[in-house]
Design a protein around this motif. Sequence first.
Motif, short mmCIF file in Angstrom:
data_model
loop_
_atom_site.label_atom_id
_atom_site.label_comp_id
_atom_site.label_asym_id
_atom_site.label_seq_id
_atom_site.Cartn_x
_atom_site.Cartn_y
_atom_site.Cartn_z
N LYS A 90 9.55 -5.82 -0.95
CA LYS A 90 8.69 -4.62 -0.95
C LYS A 90 7.26 -5.03 -1.30
O LYS A 90 7.06 -5.98 -2.05
CB LYS A 90 9.17 -3.64 -2.02
CG LYS A 90 10.47 -2.96 -1.70
CD LYS A 90 10.83 -2.02 -2.84
CE LYS A 90 12.18 -1.38 -2.57
NZ LYS A 90 12.63 -0.60 -3.73
N PRO A 91 6.35 -4.29 -0.80
CA PRO A 91 4.96 -4.53 -1.25
C PRO A 91 4.74 -3.85 -2.61
O PRO A 91 5.45 -2.92 -2.96
CB PRO A 91 4.12 -3.85 -0.16
CG PRO A 91 5.00 -2.77 0.35
CD PRO A 91 6.42 -3.25 0.22
N ASN A 92 3.81 -4.35 -3.36
CA ASN A 92 3.47 -3.74 -4.64
C ASN A 92 1.97 -3.89 -4.84
O ASN A 92 1.48 -4.98 -5.13
CB ASN A 92 4.23 -4.41 -5.78
CG ASN A 92 3.89 -3.80 -7.12
OD1 ASN A 92 3.60 -2.62 -7.18
ND2 ASN A 92 3.89 -4.61 -8.16
N LEU A 93 1.29 -2.80 -4.66
CA LEU A 93 -0.17 -2.87 -4.78
C LEU A 93 -0.60 -2.66 -6.22
O LEU A 93 -0.11 -1.77 -6.90
CB LEU A 93 -0.82 -1.82 -3.89
CG LEU A 93 -0.73 -2.04 -2.38
CD1 LEU A 93 -1.62 -1.05 -1.67
CD2 LEU A 93 -1.12 -3.46 -1.98
N ASN A 97 0.89 -7.50 -5.02
CA ASN A 97 1.72 -8.35 -5.87
C ASN A 97 3.14 -8.45 -5.35
O ASN A 97 3.95 -9.17 -5.93
CB ASN A 97 1.78 -7.77 -7.28
CG ASN A 97 0.71 -8.36 -8.15
OD1 ASN A 97 0.27 -9.47 -7.89
ND2 ASN A 97 0.29 -7.63 -9.15
N GLY A 98 3.43 -7.68 -4.30
CA GLY A 98 4.81 -7.62 -3.84
C GLY A 98 5.16 -8.78 -2.92
O GLY A 98 4.42 -9.75 -2.76
N GLU A 99 6.33 -8.65 -2.26
CA GLU A 99 6.83 -9.72 -1.40
C GLU A 99 6.81 -9.32 0.05
O GLU A 99 7.33 -10.04 0.91
CB GLU A 99 8.27 -10.07 -1.82
CG GLU A 99 8.33 -10.62 -3.24
CD GLU A 99 9.75 -10.84 -3.70
OE1 GLU A 99 10.61 -10.00 -3.37
OE2 GLU A 99 10.00 -11.85 -4.36
N ALA A 100 6.25 -8.15 0.31
CA ALA A 100 6.13 -7.72 1.69
C ALA A 100 4.75 -7.14 1.91
O ALA A 100 4.07 -6.76 0.95
CB ALA A 100 7.20 -6.67 2.01
N SER A 101 4.36 -7.08 3.14
CA SER A 101 3.04 -6.54 3.44
C SER A 101 3.00 -5.05 3.21
O SER A 101 4.01 -4.35 3.41
CB SER A 101 2.68 -6.83 4.90
OG SER A 101 2.41 -8.20 5.06
N ALA A 153 -1.37 -8.39 3.12
CA ALA A 153 -0.24 -9.31 3.07
C ALA A 153 0.17 -9.58 1.63
O ALA A 153 -0.63 -9.39 0.71
CB ALA A 153 -0.62 -10.61 3.77
N PRO A 154 1.40 -10.02 1.44
CA PRO A 154 1.82 -10.35 0.06
C PRO A 154 0.93 -11.43 -0.53
O PRO A 154 0.61 -12.42 0.12
CB PRO A 154 3.25 -10.86 0.23
CG PRO A 154 3.68 -10.43 1.57
CD PRO A 154 2.49 -10.23 2.40
#
Lengths: 367, 389
Positions: free
Chosen positions: B249-252, B277-281, B313-314
Motif C-alpha cells: 500500500k502507499p502511505n503518504l 513511505n509506503g510500498e506501492a505507488s 512512487a514508493p
Amino acid sequence: MLNVLIIGVGQCGNRILDAINKEAFGGSTRLSKYYSRQKFPSRVETLAINTAVNDLKELRFTSANDRFHVPNLHGVGANRTVGKQGFWNNQDMIMDEIEKRGDFDIAFVITSASGGTGSSFSPLLIHELKNQYKNISVIGIMVLPFREEGSIYLQNAAFSMRDMMEVETDGLILVDNQYLKRASGDIATAYDNINNMVAQRILFLIEALDNEMLSVTDLGDFKTVMRGGMGMGTIGFYQADKKTPSLASAIDNSLKPSNLLYPSNVYEEAARAMIIIQGSKKYLDVDVITTVVEKLSSNIGHVFKGIVVKKGLPKVLSVFTLEQAPELEQMYALAAQAIQEEKNRKNRSKKQLDDAFAYIEDLEEIY
Amino acid sequence: MRLIYLAVLVLLIAPVMAGSGDDDGETTSREFSLRVDEGVKIGEYRVELINVVSVMDGLIEVKVWKRVSEFEDWRVMEDHRDSNFDEGADRGGLTLTVVEIFDDDTIRMRAEYRDDYGYPRKYTTERGLAPKNLPELIVEKKFDRTDISVNDEVKVTVTVKNVGNDTARNVLIFETPPLSQFRYLAGYPPKIKSQLAPKESDFAVYSMVAVTEGEVLVPALVVSYADAKGNIASVSSSSFTINIKPKRKPNLDLIVEPVPPIEHGGTGVINVTVLNNGEASAYRVEIKGETTPADGGIEVTKGSLGKTYFEIAPGASENYSATVKGSRSGNYTATIKANYQSDEVIMQKEVSFEIIVLERPYKYLYFVLVLPVLLVAFWIFRRYKEYKY
C-alpha cells in the motif's frame, strides 16, 4: 466668588500661612503637595513676607512664588523700630508683590504680636492695604506670645496690638499661645497644633462666607461682627463626633472657652457673634439652631447665623468680637511691668557703666 | 664340540630348507566382487576388471600384471572357467575364475593363489581414476525477487547446465503442478533443449503473480536425462520457502517545516514535503489546504497550499511551497489534506500546523510605560521647584 488675600508676616505668620496651604492640600501628609492640588473654597491668594530668609525656607506647602523676602534684611532682632524702617524702605516692593495677585474682597494679615518683623510690618501693611484697596476689608489675625517668653516680646505685643487698632483694621482676631499651650505637650507640638487650629478655622470661615447657605451669612455680616465691641475677637470651633452628634451640644461646645483661640466667656464678654453651622441635613434642626442662637442673642448683642448643608457630622464655627477682655488687660499690665523692669535694668547698667568710666574721667592715655 | 657345530649347522640350514619349499607351498582361494575399473592386489599381482564384455555370454575382459616384473596378461575370460595366469596358482601364479556376472559393471570372481600372498586388497585402477565420458546436469530454480507481496509479479528462472563431459540426451523438466498461491501468466510449464552438450546450459523463464499471502514451500524441480548408453539419470533443484506479504500500500506523509512566527504584515514560507513511505505507488494525489480562522488575517500570496500529483512512487517525495502573508495578529491553524488512490482504494492523510502572526510591533510602546513615570517625575520635580525656596 470671594477673592481672598491671606498674608503671613514674620515667622509666626508664615507658619500659620503654611498650615493654611497644607490644609488646602488636604492636610494629610508632608508629600500631599506632590500629588494633590490646593482646594481653596474661594479664589485665595497667599503671600508669606519675612525679613529672615531662613524662616521662609522652612515653609513646606507655600509655593516659592508666594514667599517674599524683604531684601537686605536678615531678621530685625525683635526690634520693631528696625522692622518699621525695613518696611518703609521696601514698601513699594512689598505692595507691588501684593498687587500682582489682583483685587480682593477681604484680606487676612496673620502675624505674631511679639516678634520683630510681624509686629512691626503688619500695622504698616494693613495701613497701606487700606489705602491702596479702598473697598477691601482687612482682618488682622494676631498671635499673642507666651507670657514667659521675655520682656521684649511682651513689649512688642503690647505696642503692636495698639498699632493694629490705630491703623483702623476691620477687625482683629486674637490667638493666644499662652492659652492654647495647655492643650499640647511640648512647645513644638503646641505651635503646630495652634497653627493647624487657626488654619482650619480660617478656611472654614472663608468657605462659609463663599457658600450657598440655608441661612445666609456673608462678608458683610462678618464685617459687622468684627466691628462690634473692641473690634477684636476670636474664633471658636467644634466638630461633633458620632457618639454625640447633637447639634445643640455642638453649638454650645463651639462657644466654650476650651474651643476658643483666645480665653473668653462668650456669654458675658462677647459683643457680636456669628455662628456658622455645617453638616448633613438630618442634623440641621433649624428650631434647635434658632433656640441656641436666641439664647446667645439674649446675652450678647446681635448674632448672625449661617447654615451650610454639607455631608457629614455637624461642625460649628463661632466668630465673635469682645466687649471686654480682662486677659488682655492683664497682659498689658505684664507688658508695662516688663517695660519698667527693662528700663530699670538699662538704667542700672548705664549707671554702673558711668561709675566705671568715672575712674578715668580726668585721665589721659599715656604711651 | 661336535654338538655345538651340529646345532650351528642346523640353524644355518633350516631357513634354506624352508625357502626351497615355496614352490611346493599351500594355495588358498578367495572370492571377491569387482567393478569395472577396479582391481585387487594379491601379493605382487594385480587383477583389474577392464570391461564386462557380455553379461549374456558371460564374458569379461581382465588385465593381470605383476609388479616389478614384465608379466602382463590381457585376457577375455568366460565365466565358471578357471584361467591360469603366470603358470597358475600351483606354480606361484594365479588361477582366476569368474563366479558370477551381475551386470555390465559388476562381477564376482574367485582367485586361487599361494597362501602367503595374503588377502586380496581392492583398489581403483588408473583407468577408473581417469574421467569418464558422462553427462552431468545441474539445475537451478530461482525467483527474481525474495520480497514478494500479494499482487507482485515474480519471474522464475529455471537454469539447466551440463557440467559433464558427454552430451545429455532426452533432457526433460518435471515441474510440480501450479502453486495455488500464484496465478501463472506466461512461460509455464518451462521448456528447455532436449540435448545439452558438455558445458552447455539452457534456461526457461516463466512469470506468475502472487495472489494470496502466507508462507509458500516452493518444491524442487526435477530434470531427467540420459547418457550415450541410454542410461537415465535425474537431478533436482533445491526446494525453498518464500513468504508472501500482504498487499503493498502507499502511505503518504505530509511533512511541513515549522513556520517561524510571521511579523505583522510580513510573509512566511510554508514548505510541504509529500513523502510516500509506503510500498506501492500513490495515484491521483490531490492535496488541499486551508487556514482557520478564515478571517482574512492570513492569506496565500504566492503558490498554493494545494497541489495534485498523478503518481508518487514508493520512497519518492514531492515538494512544494506557498508564501503566506499575515495581516492580522493571532494564532492560525493550517490544515493540509491529501487524498490519494491505490488499487481503487481511496486513502486520506491530514496534517495541521500552527502559524503565528505576531502583534504589530509598536516600537515606541515603551513610552507608554516610561511616559507616565516621566510625567510623574516631571510633576514631582515641578512641584519641588515650585515649593523650593
